[in-house]
Design an enzyme around this catalytic site. Sequence first.
Site, PDB file in Angstrom:
ATOM      1  N   ARG A  34      -0.678  15.185   7.134  1.00 37.47           N
ATOM      2  CA  ARG A  34      -1.965  14.882   6.499  1.00 37.47           C
ATOM      3  C   ARG A  34      -3.026  14.582   7.558  1.00 37.47           C
ATOM      4  NH1 ARG A  34      -0.736   9.986   2.778  1.00 37.47           N
ATOM      5  NH2 ARG A  34      -2.835  10.384   1.986  1.00 37.47           N
ATOM      6  N   ASP A  60      -7.897   1.419  -1.037  1.00 42.65           N
ATOM      7  CA  ASP A  60      -6.778   2.241  -1.481  1.00 42.65           C
ATOM      8  C   ASP A  60      -6.252   1.625  -2.774  1.00 42.65           C
ATOM      9  OD1 ASP A  60      -4.875   4.264  -1.451  1.00 42.65           O
ATOM     10  OD2 ASP A  60      -4.262   3.897   0.614  1.00 42.65           O
ATOM     11  N   HIS A  78       2.674   2.364   0.448  1.00 44.33           N
ATOM     12  CA  HIS A  78       3.007   2.435  -0.968  1.00 44.33           C
ATOM     13  C   HIS A  78       4.213   1.549  -1.270  1.00 44.33           C
ATOM     14  CE1 HIS A  78       0.822   6.281  -0.368  1.00 44.33           C
ATOM     15  NE2 HIS A  78       0.400   6.057  -1.592  1.00 44.33           N
ATOM     16  N   LYS A  91     -10.516   8.080   5.453  1.00 42.80           N
ATOM     17  CA  LYS A  91      -9.424   7.130   5.213  1.00 42.80           C
ATOM     18  C   LYS A  91      -8.359   7.275   6.306  1.00 42.80           C
ATOM     19  CE  LYS A  91      -6.906  10.185   1.999  1.00 42.80           C
ATOM     20  NZ  LYS A  91      -6.506  10.416   0.596  1.00 42.80           N
ATOM     21  N   ARG A 133      -3.952  17.548  -5.699  1.00 42.69           N
ATOM     22  CA  ARG A 133      -3.656  17.324  -7.119  1.00 42.69           C
ATOM     23  C   ARG A 133      -3.872  18.580  -7.950  1.00 42.69           C
ATOM     24  NH1 ARG A 133      -1.145  13.350  -4.818  1.00 42.69           N
ATOM     25  NH2 ARG A 133      -2.372  11.466  -4.459  1.00 42.69           N
TER      26      ARG A 133
END
Length: 561
Positions: free
Chosen positions: A156, A272, A199, A186, A95
Site C-alpha cells: 500500500r 482512522d 486494527h 494517511k 472497495r
Amino acid sequence: MTELLEQYQHKLARMTLREKIGQMLLCGFHGTEAAGDVERLLRTYPVGGVIYFARNIESPEQVERLSAGLQGIAAKSGQLPLWISIDQEGGMVARITNGVTLMPGQMAIAAAGSNEKAYEAAYISGLELKSMGINMNFAPVLDINNNAANPVIGVRSFGESPQSVADYGVKTIAGLQGAGIAATAKHFPGHGDTDTDSHLDLPVIMHDRERVERVELVPFRAAIAEGVDAIMSAHIYFPALEPERLPVTLSHTVLSGLLRQELGYEGIIVTDCMEMNAIAVHYGTVEAAVMAVEAGADLVLISHTAKLQEAAFEALEAGVKNGRISEKRIDESVARLLMYKEKHGLLQINMHTDDEIVSGGSERSLSKVRNNQTSSNEQLERSSLQHQEVARYISERSITLVRDQLDMLPLKPERTLVITIAASVTTIADEQLSQAVTLGSALARHGLDVIDLTITPEDVALSSARLLQAAEEESISQIVVGTYNASSPSGDPQCRLISWLQQLGKPLAVVALRSPYDLLALPDVKVYVAAYESRPLAMDSTARALMGHIPFAGKLPVSLI
C-alpha cells in the site's frame, strides 16, 4: 483560525449544537440502498458524511443511485450535503473493483517509475469516483514501508524512500484533487515502520524525534505544501512525540501541537476508524471519540456500528454541555469542514452572505451535486478506454525481475505446472477477494501449455502432497509458483512447499503476488519476480512478462537484503 471563525460566524450562529456536532462524524453502514438503518441514522442525526465499504457496493450504477439517495435524505431532512468517502487506494485495497478502472496499487506505481503516471492514475480514479457521487478518498498512503515485517501497509506504500514517497504522494494528491475529490494523506505521522496492525492492537514506534523528522514526516510535509485537503491520524503511540501513553489520534500534543502549530496544517484532520482495536480495546470507541475532538480532530470516523455512532454523537453533545469541550473548539472544526465542503461544491450557497446554511441551502446544493455528477459521467463515457490504457501501461511497467539465475525466462513453450496461492484477507484493510484470474489461467490465455492449480494460504500444508505429486509428473518440465505473503508469520507452509519443489530439480520460478519481501523467506530461490498484487490486470501483465511478450521494466521500491 480566528479569521476562519469570523468568516463563518454568521453560519455557525444559525446552526444548533447538534447540527455542528453532526458535521464532525463520518459513519459507515450496512446495505446497498439508501434505506433502513442508514436512512434512520441520517434522519435522526445530522452527520457530516458516510464511508463506503465493499459491503455497500454492487456496481457503479448502484453506487451512483446510493450516493444520490443518501444526499436526498440529507436534503429532505434539512441537513448539509454529505461527505461520501471511500478507501480506493488501488491495487489490493479498493472497495470498488468491477465496472471501474482499477488502478495498480501504490508500490506497483512506484515500481513502474513515473510520477506523471501516478498523477494520471489518481486523476482518472478521481473522475470515476466523482461520477458515482463520491467526494472524498482516503488516499494516498504516505507511510514509508521500511519494515519488512509490517503486516498492514506493505504494498500500500510507495516504498522505503522518504523522498520517493513524498514525490509520488504529491502527484497522487494533485490528481485526486484536480478531479474534484478531497484527497486524504494517511496515516500521520507514519505507519510504515511497525510490526503490529493497528486494527488488532496499539503499535508503538520508538524512534527519536530526529529520525521521525528525517524519515516519517518528509512526505507529510510535502503533502501539506501541496495543499492536501485532509490528513488521517494513525492509531500509533510515538513516545518521542507524546509524553503520555496516547496514540496520535488522541494526542493533543501531536494533532494540535505538531500537525497544526509546528507543521502549519490548516486542512481537515480525520481519524482512522475508532472501532479499530488500537482504540476500542484500550480506550473505548465512544470515549475515544471525545478524546479525539479534544486532541484536535475535525472528523471522527466510526465505520461499522450504529449504536457506537449514536453514542459518540450523544457523548460529544454531553461533553459540550457539561463543559468538558468548549463550543469554540467545536466551531473551529465545523468552520473548517464548511470551508472544505464549499471548496468541493457541496455548498452552493454563498458562505459569505447571510443565506440560511441548513434549511434553504441543502436542496440547492444537492442540485449542484447532481449537475456535477452528470458532467463527470459524460466525461467518463468518453474516456473509459483511455483510462484502461493508462492502468495497463502502469501495470506492465511495474512487473519486476529480481533475479533469474537459471536463465529460465522467458518461459519455454513447454508443459508448465502453475500453482497460485490465492489472495487472502490478512488485515481488516483488505476485502475478501475472489480469485477470478489465476496466474495459470493468465499464462494459458497467452498460449502456454499449463496445469493450473490454485490453493488458499490456509490449505497449502494439507495440499502439499497433492501439489508435489502434480509436479513430479514427467510431462512437467518447469514450475511457476505465485506466493501470497509467504514472508508473513503464517507463510511457512508456502516456504516449505517451495523448498520441496526445488528438490525435484526442475526449473522453478517464484512470483510474489503481493509482498515483494517474500524473497527474504525464500533466499535460495533462483528465479524471482515481484508483481505486487494479484488483481486480474497484474496477473495478465505478469503472464506477458514471464512469456517474453513484454520486457520486465519494474524497479524495486524496497530493499530485499
